[in-house]
Write an enzyme that holds these catalytic residues in place. Structure first.
Site, PDB file in Angstrom:
ATOM      1  N   HIS A  95       0.709  -0.909   0.022  1.00  0.00           N
ATOM      2  CA  HIS A  95      -0.018   0.108   0.239  1.00  0.00           C
ATOM      3  C   HIS A  95       0.628   1.090   0.018  1.00  0.00           C
ATOM      4  O   HIS A  95       1.888   1.287   0.761  1.00  0.00           O
ATOM      5  CB  HIS A  95      -1.007   0.022   1.234  1.00  0.00           C
ATOM      6  CG  HIS A  95      -1.849   1.285   1.348  1.00  0.00           C
ATOM      7  ND1 HIS A  95      -2.915   1.380   0.469  1.00  0.00           N
ATOM      8  CD2 HIS A  95      -1.856   2.366   2.133  1.00  0.00           C
ATOM      9  CE1 HIS A  95      -3.556   2.525   0.861  1.00  0.00           C
ATOM     10  NE2 HIS A  95      -2.848   3.033   1.858  1.00  0.00           N
ATOM     11  N   ALA A 135      -3.200  -5.878   6.839  1.00  0.00           N
ATOM     12  CA  ALA A 135      -1.721  -5.352   7.008  1.00  0.00           C
ATOM     13  C   ALA A 135      -1.422  -4.159   6.341  1.00  0.00           C
ATOM     14  O   ALA A 135      -1.880  -3.995   5.194  1.00  0.00           O
ATOM     15  CB  ALA A 135      -0.661  -6.455   6.368  1.00  0.00           C
ATOM     16  N   ILE A 137       0.836  -2.453   5.575  1.00  0.00           N
ATOM     17  CA  ILE A 137       1.954  -2.061   4.659  1.00  0.00           C
ATOM     18  C   ILE A 137       1.740  -2.992   3.349  1.00  0.00           C
ATOM     19  O   ILE A 137       2.329  -2.799   2.392  1.00  0.00           O
ATOM     20  CB  ILE A 137       3.362  -2.734   5.289  1.00  0.00           C
ATOM     21  CG1 ILE A 137       4.614  -2.025   4.302  1.00  0.00           C
ATOM     22  CG2 ILE A 137       3.507  -4.207   5.470  1.00  0.00           C
ATOM     23  CD1 ILE A 137       5.694  -2.181   5.049  1.00  0.00           C
ATOM     24  N   GLU A 138       0.555  -3.826   3.174  1.00  0.00           N
ATOM     25  CA  GLU A 138       0.073  -4.719   2.327  1.00  0.00           C
ATOM     26  C   GLU A 138      -1.137  -4.091   1.777  1.00  0.00           C
ATOM     27  O   GLU A 138      -0.791  -3.061   0.898  1.00  0.00           O
ATOM     28  CB  GLU A 138       0.141  -6.197   2.648  1.00  0.00           C
ATOM     29  CG  GLU A 138       1.450  -6.635   3.104  1.00  0.00           C
ATOM     30  CD  GLU A 138       1.514  -8.125   3.709  1.00  0.00           C
ATOM     31  OE1 GLU A 138       1.125  -8.769   2.582  1.00  0.00           O
ATOM     32  OE2 GLU A 138       1.845  -8.423   4.783  1.00  0.00           O
ATOM     33  N   MET A 139      -2.228  -4.500   1.823  1.00  0.00           N
ATOM     34  CA  MET A 139      -3.435  -4.249   1.332  1.00  0.00           C
ATOM     35  C   MET A 139      -4.181  -3.184   2.061  1.00  0.00           C
ATOM     36  O   MET A 139      -5.119  -2.224   1.473  1.00  0.00           O
ATOM     37  CB  MET A 139      -4.293  -5.534   0.795  1.00  0.00           C
ATOM     38  CG  MET A 139      -3.693  -6.251  -0.116  1.00  0.00           C
ATOM     39  SD  MET A 139      -4.555  -7.886  -0.027  1.00  0.00           S
ATOM     40  CE  MET A 139      -5.920  -7.403  -1.091  1.00  0.00           C
TER      41      MET A 139
END
Length: 328
Positions: A95, A135, A137-139
């Site tokens: 993200h 998360a 830092i992810e989605m």
């Protein structure tokens, strides 16, 4: 020379080939016993039966970017079918362009693993499925927000109802996890050269690959890379130069787990580079040599490295047949 002589010569040559093949098979039989062919499907949990409806829904959700905060990231962003179902960069980008600190493991054959993620913080695919969605830092998507977004589309109401019949409220977090996990359990790669060799096709592997297989056993690699997915799913201390990742210790708090990471599968390792938890090694020769030095205390010769790497290529199986879903 008459046709009859040609026929006799051909028969003699065939008998010689069969004789040599039999001796060859007998010579390596003890090595073959260390390996298992990859089944078409991994074990299926009792509480998440595998059905066509769940698989289809899971495939849609796997490619669905709307369940990310930005609306542009999906599971397939990091687990790209064209890139060995990984992303081929050292560490994942999520993200808002944020860069994670760990390499993306391939999702191929992940149903055969004893735990998920490099640190094993989830025991199964159902537990793993929702983590990247939430998360930051992810989605970067709140699950309740993701559910509301899915409920905006009639087609998802239809697919969830078909996948979870009798459920009065099928579009919910548990069912999202079950559907994605069901799809992921179909992403398996049987019929590699090694699998065909184990099944009796003695021509499936080259001489170099066979020598690599023998060295893989003799050197002790098979102690950790065993079973159908060539991993014991255990955790072993492995310190990469420059890495500060404490590995499984972050999960357990046990000093014995400091810098320990789950043994990665070697299935399809030739197409799932770069390697290790931080993606710091981008070629297989260097990765194998580093493993030999750190885990086995030995340096392989150039010939040994060539044979081991050749064997690694014999672990590439048939990629899953896939039609990318048309999303609403």
């Amino acid at each position: 020379m008459t046709p009859r002589h040609f026929h006799r010569l051909g028969a003699t040559a065939m008998a010689l080939v069969l004789s040599v093949t039999a001796v060859h098979a007998e010579d390596i039989a003890e090595y073959m016993d260390f390996f298992e062919p990859l089944p078409y499907l991994p074990p299926i949990p009792a509480d998440n039966s595998l059905t066509p409806e769940k698989i289809e829904l899971g495939k849609m959700l796997f490619f669905e970017p709307r369940i990310s905060g930005s609306g542009v990231i999906s599971c397939a962003t990091c687990h790209n079918p064209a890139l060995g179902w990984a992303d081929r960069i050292p560490t994942a980008v999520g993200h808002d362009g944020q860069v994670g600190n760990r390499n993306t493991p391939t999702v191929l054959n992940s149903g055969f693993l004893g735990s998920q993620f490099w640190d094993g913080r989830e025991p199964d695919l159902e537990g793993q499925a929702l983590g990247p969605i939430e998360a930051e830092i992810e989605m970067n998507m709140d699950l309740e927000a993701a559910i509301r977004r899915l409920k905006e589309f009639d087609i998802y109401h239809e697919h969830f109802a078909a996948a979870f019949p009798g459920d009065e409220d099928p579009i919910r977090a548990e069912n999202i996890a079950h559907a994605i996990a069901s799809f992921e359990r179909t992403l398996n790669t049987p019929n590699s050269p090694l699998d065909r060799f184990l099944a009796g096709d003695v021509q499936a592997m080259s001489d170099s690959q066979v020598e690599g297989m023998k060295l893989f056993v003799d050197a002790g690699c098979v102690a950790c890379h065993s079973g159908p997915a060539l991993t014991d799913s255990g955790f072993h201390r492995f310190e990469l130069p420059g890495s500060t990742d404490e590995g499984r210790f972050i999960v357990t708090g046990d000093e014995a787990d400091m810098f320990a990471f789950r043994t990665p599968t070697l299935r399809n390792v030739a197409v799932t580079y770069p390697y290790f938890n931080n993606g710091s090694v981008d070629n297989l020769h260097d990765a194998v040599q580093l493993m030999g030095q750190q885990m086995l205390g030995q340096d392989f010769t150039d010939e040994e490295l060539d044979n081991l790497v050749a064997f690694m290529h014999a672990l590439t199986g048939e990629m899953p047949a896939l039609e990318i879903p048309a999303l609403p």
